[in-house]
Enzyme design. Sequence first.
Site, PDB file in Angstrom:
ATOM      1  N   GLY A  43     -17.621 -23.430  37.478  1.00 49.81           N
ATOM      2  CA  GLY A  43     -18.067 -22.047  37.563  1.00 49.81           C
ATOM      3  C   GLY A  43     -17.393 -21.181  36.531  1.00 49.81           C
ATOM      4  O   GLY A  43     -16.503 -21.616  35.793  1.00 49.81           O
ATOM      5  N   VAL A  97     -13.813 -22.318  35.238  1.00 54.23           N
ATOM      6  CA  VAL A  97     -13.169 -23.333  36.068  1.00 54.23           C
ATOM      7  C   VAL A  97     -13.849 -24.682  35.867  1.00 54.23           C
ATOM      8  O   VAL A  97     -15.078 -24.778  35.846  1.00 54.23           O
ATOM      9  CB  VAL A  97     -13.230 -22.949  37.561  1.00 54.23           C
ATOM     10  CG1 VAL A  97     -12.476 -23.970  38.409  1.00 54.23           C
ATOM     11  CG2 VAL A  97     -12.646 -21.562  37.780  1.00 54.23           C
ATOM     12  N   ASP A 150      -7.974  -9.241  45.363  1.00 52.00           N
ATOM     13  CA  ASP A 150      -9.358  -9.542  45.000  1.00 52.00           C
ATOM     14  C   ASP A 150      -9.994 -10.464  46.045  1.00 52.00           C
ATOM     15  O   ASP A 150     -10.700 -11.409  45.712  1.00 52.00           O
ATOM     16  CB  ASP A 150      -9.419 -10.186  43.621  1.00 52.00           C
ATOM     17  CG  ASP A 150     -10.852 -10.166  43.041  1.00 52.00           C
ATOM     18  OD1 ASP A 150     -11.647  -9.305  43.466  1.00 52.00           O
ATOM     19  OD2 ASP A 150     -11.155 -11.019  42.197  1.00 52.00           O
ATOM     20  N   LYS A 198      -8.427 -23.727  35.667  1.00 47.22           N
ATOM     21  CA  LYS A 198      -9.022 -22.453  35.262  1.00 47.22           C
ATOM     22  C   LYS A 198      -8.436 -22.048  33.917  1.00 47.22           C
ATOM     23  O   LYS A 198      -7.226 -21.816  33.796  1.00 47.22           O
ATOM     24  CB  LYS A 198      -8.763 -21.363  36.311  1.00 47.22           C
ATOM     25  CG  LYS A 198      -9.226 -19.975  35.844  1.00 47.22           C
ATOM     26  CD  LYS A 198      -9.268 -18.963  36.968  1.00 47.22           C
ATOM     27  CE  LYS A 198     -10.531 -19.114  37.798  1.00 47.22           C
ATOM     28  NZ  LYS A 198     -10.775 -17.949  38.670  1.00 47.22           N
ATOM     29  N   GLY A 219     -16.267 -16.833  35.825  1.00 51.22           N
ATOM     30  CA  GLY A 219     -16.190 -15.474  36.325  1.00 51.22           C
ATOM     31  C   GLY A 219     -15.395 -14.602  35.389  1.00 51.22           C
ATOM     32  O   GLY A 219     -15.047 -15.017  34.270  1.00 51.22           O
ATOM     33  N   GLY A 220     -15.086 -13.389  35.864  1.00 53.29           N
ATOM     34  CA  GLY A 220     -14.388 -12.439  35.014  1.00 53.29           C
ATOM     35  C   GLY A 220     -12.982 -12.870  34.651  1.00 53.29           C
ATOM     36  O   GLY A 220     -12.413 -12.391  33.673  1.00 53.29           O
ATOM     37  N   MET A 221     -12.393 -13.777  35.430  1.00 47.26           N
ATOM     38  CA  MET A 221     -11.028 -14.221  35.160  1.00 47.26           C
ATOM     39  C   MET A 221     -10.987 -15.614  34.556  1.00 47.26           C
ATOM     40  O   MET A 221      -9.943 -16.260  34.565  1.00 47.26           O
ATOM     41  CB  MET A 221     -10.201 -14.182  36.442  1.00 47.26           C
ATOM     42  CG  MET A 221      -9.862 -12.775  36.904  1.00 47.26           C
ATOM     43  SD  MET A 221      -9.006 -11.816  35.646  1.00 47.26           S
ATOM     44  CE  MET A 221      -7.521 -12.779  35.431  1.00 47.26           C
TER      45      MET A 221
END
Length: 649
Positions: free
Chosen positions: A23, A30, A141, A45, A25-27
């Site tokens: 996946g 992964v 978060d 990650k 995402g903003g961080m």
Amino acid sequence: MEKEKLIVIGKTISHYKILEKLGQGGMGVVYKAEDTKLKREVAIKFLPRQIAASEKERKRFKIEAQAAAALNHPNIATIYAIEEIDDEMFIVMEYIEGQELKDIVGNGRDRSLPIEDVVDYATQIAAGLQAAHEKDVTHRDIKSANIMVTDKGQVKIMDFGLAKVAGGQHLTKSGMTVGTVAFMSPEQAQGIAVDRRTDIWALGVVFYEMLTGEQPFKGDYEQAVIYSIMNEEPEPLTGLRTGVPLELERIVDKCLEKQASDRYQHADELIVDLQRVRRDSHSGSLKHSVTVSKRQAKNRLILVGSTLLLLALLFIGGLQLFKDRGGGIESLAVLPLVNIANDAEQEYFVEGMTETLIAELSKIKALRVISRTSVMQYKDTRKPLSEIAAELGVDAVVEGSVLRADDRVRITVQLIEANPERNLWAEVYDRELRDILTLSSEVTQAIVQEIRATLTPEEKQRLTSARPINPEAHEAYLKGRYHWNKRTAESLNKAIEYFLQAVEIDSNYAIAYAGLADAYYLLPFAGDKPPREAVPKAKAAAMKALELDESLAEAHVSLAGAAGAYDWDWSRSEMGFKRAIELNPGYATAHHWYGLYLMRLGRYDEAISEISRAQELDPLSVPINGFAATIYYVAGRPGGIARTNQENA
């Protein structure tokens, strides 16, 4: 994404072989990978360019990730390592087989979860958060996309440490997704300082989402969502789903209070409420809602407000009647406190806290307090409180939870009247471990004050004179009691080891000598040592305990038992039992053993009186009920045997 182009499936970075992309995402991105050294699957990650390229951000990330890596809890995904290879910075985490909670819930009411699953997941999330908060780590978060659920139903919170990096930025900066904004607390949306209560708010949002399939605060763009968070109330759960327990709606509403001070202040407070919902749902005693519209909800609120005003006036009059009666609660049971950390290695400590609280309350002459043996049979029970209270024959119960972190202990306690069932009092205590006995005295005083029990001057003095203890000695003592309660030859010898360790650490720790006396006294009954070897040691330990603290009922009982059974000094034995009962009228073992003494002397009426009192204090104790039948038999009163057998059935 330029950084992503460098990652090729099948490539090995350091000793991690990239297997597949999981996946993005903003961080960061992964990947699933294989740790070729340890032969295990991991999740990796890779961090965004703005973090990896900035020395300041890299340092800050390392500090926060190290704090997160120190977390060890079954509901938190474990961080294995932080790596830097060829300007790549990545974090190596536990790989979890399962689904994101976001995918399980889906979108729309038709995908909302069963109530039982919602309560289970929320309890597990709260447990993970509590463990993190105890280490001063705030997630910042929490959202359904950061919660994984395994095939076995175990919840894992993801991305601890990463959220702090994001939390250091302006929270409404360009590029932040609406999905993340929807879980922000009001203080987070304003960009002001946040703490653990921000995580509790976010859990409330996740809670709402699990129950309804919708998010409580909506908008087509970020600022619209933030406006809703700051100024609007969510649609009532009762307007979106039929059958939501009213208590569950109250819990969610409390999580979503706009002011942080109005929310649950700690996650363990939330856990206690959730456990009550779970138990009551199994018993069928929960009150459920029906679906109503917003207009109906508003009209209901007006009606409820008027009703509450009337009830308040009635309550004032009822309160005066209650005061005139001098209370109404004369008996209670302390149910096994919950091990919030879910750590088997801390079980002895939690059981020790339960036993200490029982011991403190049982010394109050105006109260009948159920002994440890009986209440421990309700550990992890799903029975409703009213049923437990009826089985134990008490007016009220005390329940709560314990969490220990290093040299501090946190206990949440509630006093609940059984019939009708209502919460009378609740409090959270946070103390250093050395003040654990003072803490027990504080809880006892609060309960006594709430139920308006009458204290003797001696009882008042004792409750205000608790002193700090040596934490290491007390730790060893609690471990000793934990093994002593198992009553096997092996466990008694283990208990003796810990009691000896306690007195070696603190030679003036009287209660540890009392424990030593209890353990030595029971060894012959376990078939491990002959009386001529064990009893003198029991007597020596008991006398040392009383030399240090004459008020220890346990030591008086051990000494009295030895005086009667082995020294045939009946007079000294009876004096010891009477003194023990005077000091602690709620000590079931004292009444039990005194009853045995009286039976041997043929004083059957007195023996029956004592064993009956022991049964009242410890109604589910097999040894006490067995001995009661023996006394009735020896006294030639078969009716008593039948009654005892019926009560045991």
